[in-house]
Design an enzyme around this catalytic site. Structure first.
Site, PDB file in Angstrom:
ATOM      1  N   ARG A  38      44.246  47.680  39.993  1.00  0.00           N
ATOM      2  CA  ARG A  38      45.274  48.649  38.440  1.00  0.00           C
ATOM      3  C   ARG A  38      44.872  49.524  37.735  1.00  0.00           C
ATOM      4  NH1 ARG A  38      46.193  47.788  33.760  1.00  0.00           N
ATOM      5  NH2 ARG A  38      43.725  46.661  32.983  1.00  0.00           N
ATOM      6  N   VAL A  39      45.471  50.578  37.592  1.00  0.00           N
ATOM      7  CA  VAL A  39      45.098  51.678  36.924  1.00  0.00           C
ATOM      8  C   VAL A  39      46.637  51.837  35.351  1.00  0.00           C
ATOM      9  CG1 VAL A  39      44.248  53.185  38.275  1.00  0.00           C
ATOM     10  CG2 VAL A  39      46.463  53.005  38.786  1.00  0.00           C
ATOM     11  N   SER A  40      46.623  51.437  34.819  1.00  0.00           N
ATOM     12  CA  SER A  40      47.716  52.074  33.726  1.00  0.00           C
ATOM     13  C   SER A  40      48.547  52.564  33.592  1.00  0.00           C
ATOM     14  CB  SER A  40      46.991  52.316  32.290  1.00  0.00           C
ATOM     15  OG  SER A  40      45.665  51.178  32.276  1.00  0.00           O
ATOM     16  N   SER A  41      48.470  53.704  34.328  1.00  0.00           N
ATOM     17  CA  SER A  41      50.147  54.820  34.810  1.00  0.00           C
ATOM     18  C   SER A  41      50.133  54.971  36.085  1.00  0.00           C
ATOM     19  CB  SER A  41      50.163  55.352  33.341  1.00  0.00           C
ATOM     20  OG  SER A  41      48.707  56.496  32.992  1.00  0.00           O
ATOM     21  N   GLN A  72      47.279  57.785  37.289  1.00  0.00           N
ATOM     22  CA  GLN A  72      46.148  57.586  37.202  1.00  0.00           C
ATOM     23  C   GLN A  72      45.424  57.352  38.497  1.00  0.00           C
ATOM     24  OE1 GLN A  72      45.011  54.682  34.051  1.00  0.00           O
ATOM     25  NE2 GLN A  72      44.574  56.137  32.232  1.00  0.00           N
TER      26      GLN A  72
END
Length: 202
Positions: free
Chosen positions: A9-12, A15
């Site tokens: 998972r990355v926040s946006s 990224q």
């Protein structure tokens, strides 16, 4: 048959998930079994995480690079960990925290230590998320005091707007003609018209 999965998972969307992907490939997690979300960790309403839950079955193994990749909400992390390890009955290995490997220490002491570490790390993850939000709010407030404007720039209207608006009110021209000549939207037209009437005391 036990299957091995990975979650990234990355926040946006801007990224990069390469670091997490490399870590999972180095331990031979099949590429088809790696699920990636580019979304905030505030909750677990994530498309690919939900798909992963549907795939997992008892005895499977899930790798994540760090606990904050799973999520950043203290209570939600605790809840999901219970769902994964107790209800679905899979094993989880957090790569950057060897104590969070449910394959080890399945006795009472091992479980106690893992639960304690999980509580601390999930608290830290949420605390960091709240600190990020606080820093963002402080940065925006500071920028506003310096005169920095946020959002889309306000649409300017031509000097002849008042004349065109009057002709529209007198039904000499249509609204479409005004919008075209001023190159503005209908919402901007009515907002500017209200401002004009206030100035003129109407």
């Amino acid at each position: 048959m036990i299957d091995i999965y990975g979650y990234v998972r990355v926040s946006s969307t801007d990224q990069n998930e390469d670091r997490q992907m490399i870590a999972l490939k180095n331990i031979d997690v099949p590429l088809k079994n790696i699920f990636i979300d580019k979304q905030s960790g505030k909750d677990f309403k994530r498309k690919n995480y939900q798909k992963l839950l549907e795939k997992l079955k008892s005895g499977d193994l899930l790798y994540i690079s760090s606990i904050d990749r799973l999520g950043r909400n203290y209570e939600e992390i605790q809840k999901q960990w219970r769902i994964l390890t107790k209800e679905i009955a899979i094993d989880i290995c957090v790569l950057d925290m060897p104590l969070l490997d449910t394959r080890n220490g399945k006795d009472l002491m091992g479980t106690f230590i893992a639960d304690l570490v999980l509580q601390i790390l999930s608290f830290v993850a949420q605390n960091e998320r709240e600190n990020i939000k606080k820093r963002q709010a402080e940065g925006i407030a500071a920028a506003k005091t310096r005169g920095v404007k946020f959002g889309r720039p306000e649409k300017t209207v031509p000097n002849e707007f008042a004349k065109l608006a009057k002709e529209w009110e007198q039904k000499k021209i249509t609204l479409e003609q005004v919008l075209e000549k001023c190159d503005i939207s209908e919402a901007t037209f009515y907002r500017r018209l209200r401002e004009l009437r206030l100035i003129n005391g109407k």
